[in-house]
Design a protein around this motif. Structure first.
Motif, PDB file in Angstrom:
ATOM      1  N   LEU A 148      32.231  15.032   4.573  1.00  0.00           N
ATOM      2  CA  LEU A 148      32.465  16.464   3.816  1.00  0.00           C
ATOM      3  C   LEU A 148      31.301  17.748   3.135  1.00  0.00           C
ATOM      4  O   LEU A 148      31.247  18.588   3.066  1.00  0.00           O
ATOM      5  N   SER A 149      29.968  16.830   3.925  1.00  0.00           N
ATOM      6  CA  SER A 149      29.535  18.548   4.350  1.00  0.00           C
ATOM      7  C   SER A 149      30.294  19.134   5.406  1.00  0.00           C
ATOM      8  O   SER A 149      29.177  20.449   5.403  1.00  0.00           O
ATOM      9  N   ILE A 150      30.763  18.999   5.905  1.00  0.00           N
ATOM     10  CA  ILE A 150      31.166  19.943   6.952  1.00  0.00           C
ATOM     11  C   ILE A 150      32.128  20.788   6.158  1.00  0.00           C
ATOM     12  O   ILE A 150      32.556  21.519   6.486  1.00  0.00           O
ATOM     13  N   GLN A 151      32.656  19.619   5.148  1.00  0.00           N
ATOM     14  CA  GLN A 151      33.705  20.496   4.360  1.00  0.00           C
ATOM     15  C   GLN A 151      33.657  21.609   3.885  1.00  0.00           C
ATOM     16  O   GLN A 151      33.844  22.966   3.041  1.00  0.00           O
ATOM     17  N   TYR A 152      31.891  21.374   3.002  1.00  0.00           N
ATOM     18  CA  TYR A 152      31.489  22.037   2.082  1.00  0.00           C
ATOM     19  C   TYR A 152      29.991  22.352   2.528  1.00  0.00           C
ATOM     20  O   TYR A 152      29.436  23.386   2.117  1.00  0.00           O
ATOM     21  N   ASN A 153      30.463  22.745   3.802  1.00  0.00           N
ATOM     22  CA  ASN A 153      29.676  23.208   5.021  1.00  0.00           C
ATOM     23  C   ASN A 153      28.172  23.901   4.817  1.00  0.00           C
ATOM     24  O   ASN A 153      26.818  24.814   5.191  1.00  0.00           O
ATOM     25  N   ILE A 154      27.633  22.737   4.892  1.00  0.00           N
ATOM     26  CA  ILE A 154      26.159  22.104   4.607  1.00  0.00           C
ATOM     27  C   ILE A 154      25.070  22.437   5.843  1.00  0.00           C
ATOM     28  O   ILE A 154      24.444  23.153   5.581  1.00  0.00           O
ATOM     29  N   GLY A 155      26.329  22.583   7.112  1.00  0.00           N
ATOM     30  CA  GLY A 155      25.303  22.525   8.243  1.00  0.00           C
ATOM     31  C   GLY A 155      25.071  24.241   8.208  1.00  0.00           C
ATOM     32  O   GLY A 155      24.049  25.679   9.073  1.00  0.00           O
ATOM     33  N   GLY A 156      25.757  25.064   7.476  1.00  0.00           N
ATOM     34  CA  GLY A 156      25.859  26.303   7.893  1.00  0.00           C
ATOM     35  C   GLY A 156      24.456  27.014   7.091  1.00  0.00           C
ATOM     36  O   GLY A 156      24.213  28.432   7.284  1.00  0.00           O
ATOM     37  N   TYR A 157      24.427  26.563   5.575  1.00  0.00           N
ATOM     38  CA  TYR A 157      24.141  26.668   4.475  1.00  0.00           C
ATOM     39  C   TYR A 157      22.403  26.404   5.228  1.00  0.00           C
ATOM     40  O   TYR A 157      21.813  26.847   4.711  1.00  0.00           O
ATOM     41  N   GLU A 158      22.184  25.365   5.782  1.00  0.00           N
ATOM     42  CA  GLU A 158      20.671  24.789   6.731  1.00  0.00           C
ATOM     43  C   GLU A 158      20.058  25.883   7.571  1.00  0.00           C
ATOM     44  O   GLU A 158      19.239  26.126   7.978  1.00  0.00           O
ATOM     45  N   ASN A 159      21.297  26.170   8.656  1.00  0.00           N
ATOM     46  CA  ASN A 159      21.365  27.353   9.981  1.00  0.00           C
ATOM     47  C   ASN A 159      20.552  29.129   8.732  1.00  0.00           C
ATOM     48  O   ASN A 159      20.093  28.736   9.590  1.00  0.00           O
ATOM     49  N   GLU A 160      21.348  28.991   7.739  1.00  0.00           N
ATOM     50  CA  GLU A 160      21.164  30.301   7.448  1.00  0.00           C
ATOM     51  C   GLU A 160      19.644  30.627   6.584  1.00  0.00           C
ATOM     52  O   GLU A 160      19.058  31.259   6.884  1.00  0.00           O
ATOM     53  N   LYS A 161      19.532  28.671   6.258  1.00  0.00           N
ATOM     54  CA  LYS A 161      18.195  29.390   5.642  1.00  0.00           C
ATOM     55  C   LYS A 161      16.986  29.141   6.904  1.00  0.00           C
ATOM     56  O   LYS A 161      15.777  29.789   6.611  1.00  0.00           O
ATOM     57  N   LYS A 162      17.259  28.038   7.796  1.00  0.00           N
ATOM     58  CA  LYS A 162      15.633  28.917   8.818  1.00  0.00           C
ATOM     59  C   LYS A 162      15.532  30.097   9.011  1.00  0.00           C
ATOM     60  O   LYS A 162      14.390  30.543   9.769  1.00  0.00           O
ATOM     61  N   LEU A 163      17.130  30.454   9.271  1.00  0.00           N
ATOM     62  CA  LEU A 163      16.849  32.028   9.767  1.00  0.00           C
ATOM     63  C   LEU A 163      16.532  32.878   8.648  1.00  0.00           C
ATOM     64  O   LEU A 163      15.395  34.050   8.825  1.00  0.00           O
TER      65      LEU A 163
END
Length: 363
Positions: A148-163
């Motif tokens: 579900l995390s992959i489906q709703y792009n949780i990892g992508g949002y975390e990287n965007e937050k770090k940037l």
């Protein structure tokens, strides 16, 4: 006839009296004046007793002062500069705020990605409820949560937050090291892309001198070897240091680069300053005399010793030297009393008046 004899006797008596009164008085006084003049001509000369001692042989070269720690403070983002909190020559501490950039865009970017993460998290929770899980009570399989995390792009949002956090942090620039501010050109109101960097910070408490040596001198130099440093334009200033490292590479000119740490207690030495470097190697058991004690006589080196009120001429052979002193290989003995100055016009066995010198070689 009697009158004529009386006249002759009178004339002879007069000549005798003239000879006794004037010429003889002058002849008896001259030696006294000559003796006084000779006493006044006796020269005062400083003397010193020489003994065997340790001697610092020197290798002299030129070097340049460099900071062991320096940092070019760059702009990582292109944004308008809103404030500069430093000035050239100012001492700053590590972590001190140096400048600020416009941060509105980066704060908004961070808020946006945080909202996106919250929305994605809500969708995951709704999906779990639709699958029959009671949130907070049921154990959810890790494989399902990962999918579900992959489906709703949780990892992508975390990287965007770090940037976004990183970019926002770059709007406030802090000192990476403690030191003095140099090469400050940036001005408030301009965009950071106009400048290559904000400034340079130089740690002037931890300076080193970098200097070349000949390949043939390598065997005489080692880490920890003491040295003396004098600025080229302030030779009365002296600084102590030690060899820290030798770069193990000989360049095309047959030279090696040596780095030495130095003590900059008065903060006079500056980055890039040219200095004279005196490497000192201790040689024990040497007869050391000041350079002023040695004079050139007829193309040979001479040192005058003092004996019995007279200057004695001694040919000597010099073995080592440094800035101020020579070592004598031949021609003098330990405990000899030498004339250390005022010897340029002395001659052998000239009468002199000794004055003990307080200065000692190799102080």
């Amino acid at each position: 006839m009697k009158k004529f004899n009386a006249l002759i006797q009178f004339i002879l008596y007069g000549l005798f009296m003239i000879g006794c009164n004037s010429p003889m008085d002058n002849s008896t006084r001259m030696p006294e004046r000559t003796s006084l003049e000779e006493e006044q001509k006796i020269m005062n000369v400083p003397i010193s007793v020489i003994e065997q001692q340790d001697f610092n042989r020197e290798i002299i070269t030129q070097g340049k002062i460099k900071s062991r720690f320096r940092s070019d403070v760059a702009f990582e983002i292109n944004e308008q500069i809103t404030a500069i909190h430093i000035r050239t020559g100012e001492y700053v501490k590590k972590g001190q705020l140096l400048a600020e950039l416009q941060d509105v865009k980066y704060r908004l970017a961070l808020e946006k990605v945080e909202q996106q993460m919250q929305q994605a998290q809500l969708k995951i929770e709704e999906k779990l409820i639709s699958l029959g899980y009671e949130l907070g009570k049921d154990t959810i399989p890790p494989q399902l949560l990962e999918r579900l995390s992959i489906q709703y792009n949780i990892g992508g949002y975390e990287n965007e937050k770090k940037l976004a956090n990183h970019n926002l942090a770059q709007t406030r620039i802090y000192a990476p090291i403690s030191g003095v501010v140099a090469n400050l050109e940036a001005q408030a109101g301009n965009y950071s892309s106009r400048y290559k960097k904000l400034c340079t910070i130089i740690d002037n408490r931890n300076l080193q001198v970098v200097f070349p040596i000949l390949e043939t001198e390598l065997m005489e130099i080692e880490p920890g070897m003491p040295l003396l440093i004098k600025p080229l334009y302030q030779v009365e200033k002296k600084y102590r240091g030690k060899v820290a490292a030798i770069n193990p590479e000989v360049n095309e000119f047959g030279m090696l680069e040596v780095m030495a740490s130095i003590d900059n207690t008065d903060r006079y030495l500056l980055e890039g300053m040219k200095v004279q470097v005196y490497l000192q190697k201790e040689i024990p058991g040497q007869l050391v005399v000041t350079k002023k004690a040695v004079v050139d006589k007829q193309g040979k080196q001479v040192v005058f010793t003092y004996e019995g009120g007279h200057a004695h001429w001694n040919y000597v052979e010099i073995e080592h030297e440094n800035s101020d002193y020579y070592t004598i290989k031949k021609g003098l003995e330990s405990r000899d009393t030498i004339i250390v100055d005022q010897n340029l016009y002395l001659v052998h066995l000239e009468k002199v008046n000794p004055v003990f010198s307080q200065s000692q070689p190799n102080e």
